[in-house]
Design a protein around this motif. Structure first.
Motif, short mmCIF file in Angstrom:
data_model
loop_
_atom_site.label_atom_id
_atom_site.label_comp_id
_atom_site.label_asym_id
_atom_site.label_seq_id
_atom_site.Cartn_x
_atom_site.Cartn_y
_atom_site.Cartn_z
N ASP A 195 -59.74 -14.21 -28.08
CA ASP A 195 -58.28 -14.26 -28.13
C ASP A 195 -57.78 -14.46 -26.70
OD1 ASP A 195 -55.52 -13.68 -28.21
OD2 ASP A 195 -55.78 -12.34 -29.92
N ASN A 197 -55.15 -13.75 -25.35
CA ASN A 197 -54.29 -12.67 -24.86
C ASN A 197 -55.08 -11.51 -24.24
OD1 ASN A 197 -51.72 -13.73 -25.50
ND2 ASN A 197 -52.04 -13.23 -27.66
N TRP A 198 -56.40 -11.51 -24.42
CA TRP A 198 -57.20 -10.46 -23.80
C TRP A 198 -57.40 -10.77 -22.32
CZ3 TRP A 198 -57.92 -5.80 -25.32
CH2 TRP A 198 -58.01 -5.48 -26.69
N TYR A 236 -54.76 -6.08 -23.56
CA TYR A 236 -54.25 -7.09 -24.50
C TYR A 236 -52.76 -7.30 -24.28
CZ TYR A 236 -53.64 -9.73 -28.82
OH TYR A 236 -53.36 -10.73 -29.73
N LYS A 237 -52.37 -8.55 -24.10
CA LYS A 237 -50.96 -8.89 -23.89
C LYS A 237 -50.35 -9.33 -25.21
CE LYS A 237 -49.76 -12.85 -22.17
NZ LYS A 237 -49.55 -14.00 -21.25
N TYR A 238 -49.24 -8.72 -25.57
CA TYR A 238 -48.57 -9.13 -26.80
C TYR A 238 -47.05 -9.04 -26.61
CZ TYR A 238 -48.01 -4.10 -27.66
OH TYR A 238 -47.69 -2.77 -27.55
N CYS A 240 -43.22 -8.09 -28.10
CA CYS A 240 -42.48 -7.30 -29.07
C CYS A 240 -41.26 -8.11 -29.52
CB CYS A 240 -42.06 -5.96 -28.47
SG CYS A 240 -40.87 -6.11 -27.13
#
Length: 252
Positions: A195, A197-198, A236-238, A240
């Protein structure tokens, strides 16, 4: 919950050993460290590899070594034993011999080296290099006490943080090696799925030593430099609902 009956425990102990006692992990810095027991340590958890009982079955005096080349963190598995329990004895207790090497490779996947010679060749390669972008650091300096036959030395430990993304194949491979080590030390540890985003944050120690002139000695000073991994954490980037970037840690 895992529970054992008394009869099961007696049968198991007759042919099995506690895996945490016979597995040793070591970061190998040179060929001289390969066959020494110094710097080795025991895992905290082995149930993810050898089952809830954390036992290795079917061998007399088994010895499991997980040797990591310190310059690349590429590991080697070495397994040996004095002898094996007979198949008849195992069948009488309703047990099967543990396939030690394949169990490790199955539940702790990594690009393992094949032999001790391969480990020696790996150690002969370039020293460990930083991975990613430097984002910070700090220094600690101290004087090394002088012994009777040694010169006084001034040592400086320089710690550096580096940030990288698992999108990079080289970083992803290095992260897999780090995770293979974490599997032995973190309960319920698991591998990260691919992924972008990791992210990976690594901490290195860059050790510099400078020999200082001792009294009555006017010789030139010499300087040495070394780099070793101290720790890591995956992030981990996410996003909201309000498009705020947040992070969550996976393991360290």
């Amino acid at each position: 919950n895992f529970r054992l009956h008394k009869a099961d425990i007696i049968q198991s102990r007759a042919c099995s050993v506690f895996a945490n006692d016979v597995v040793k992990i070591k970061l190998v810095g040179s060929v001289h460290d390969i066959d020494t027991e110094q710097k080795s340590f025991s895992p905290l958890f082995t149930h993810q590899i050898f089952g809830q009982r954390e036992e290795i079955t079917g061998y007399v005096n088994p010895k499991v070594e997980i040797l990591y080349a310190s310059n690349s963190l590429r590991p080697l598995i070495r397994f040996s034993s004095t002898s094996r329990h007979s198949e008849q004895m195992l069948q009488e207790h309703g047990l099967n011999a543990t396939d030690v090497v394949n169990c490790i490779k199955r539940f702790v996947p990594c690009d393992y080296l094949s032999s001790t010679e391969d480990l020696r060749s790996e150690l002969a390669k370039n020293p460990m290099q930083e991975i990613g972008l430097k984002v910070g650091g700090y220094n600690i300096s101290h004087v090394v006490p002088r012994s009777m036959n040694e010169k006084e030395t001034l040592a400086e430990d320089q710690f550096e943080f580096y940030f990288s993304s698992l999108e990079n194949p080289e970083v992803h491979q290095f992260a897999n090696r780090l995770q293979s080590l974490a599997m032995w030390m973190i309960e319920k540890s698991s591998y990260i799925k691919a992924d972008p985003n990791w992210k990976l944050l690594t901490l290195y120690r860059r050790l510099k030593q400078k020999e200082t002139k001792s009294q009555g000695n006017d010789g030139d000073s010499a300087q040495q430099a070394d780099l070793e991994l101290v720790g890591f954490v995956t992030i981990y980037k996410y996003l909201c609902a309000k498009d705020c970037i947040l992070g969550k840690t996976k393991c360290k």
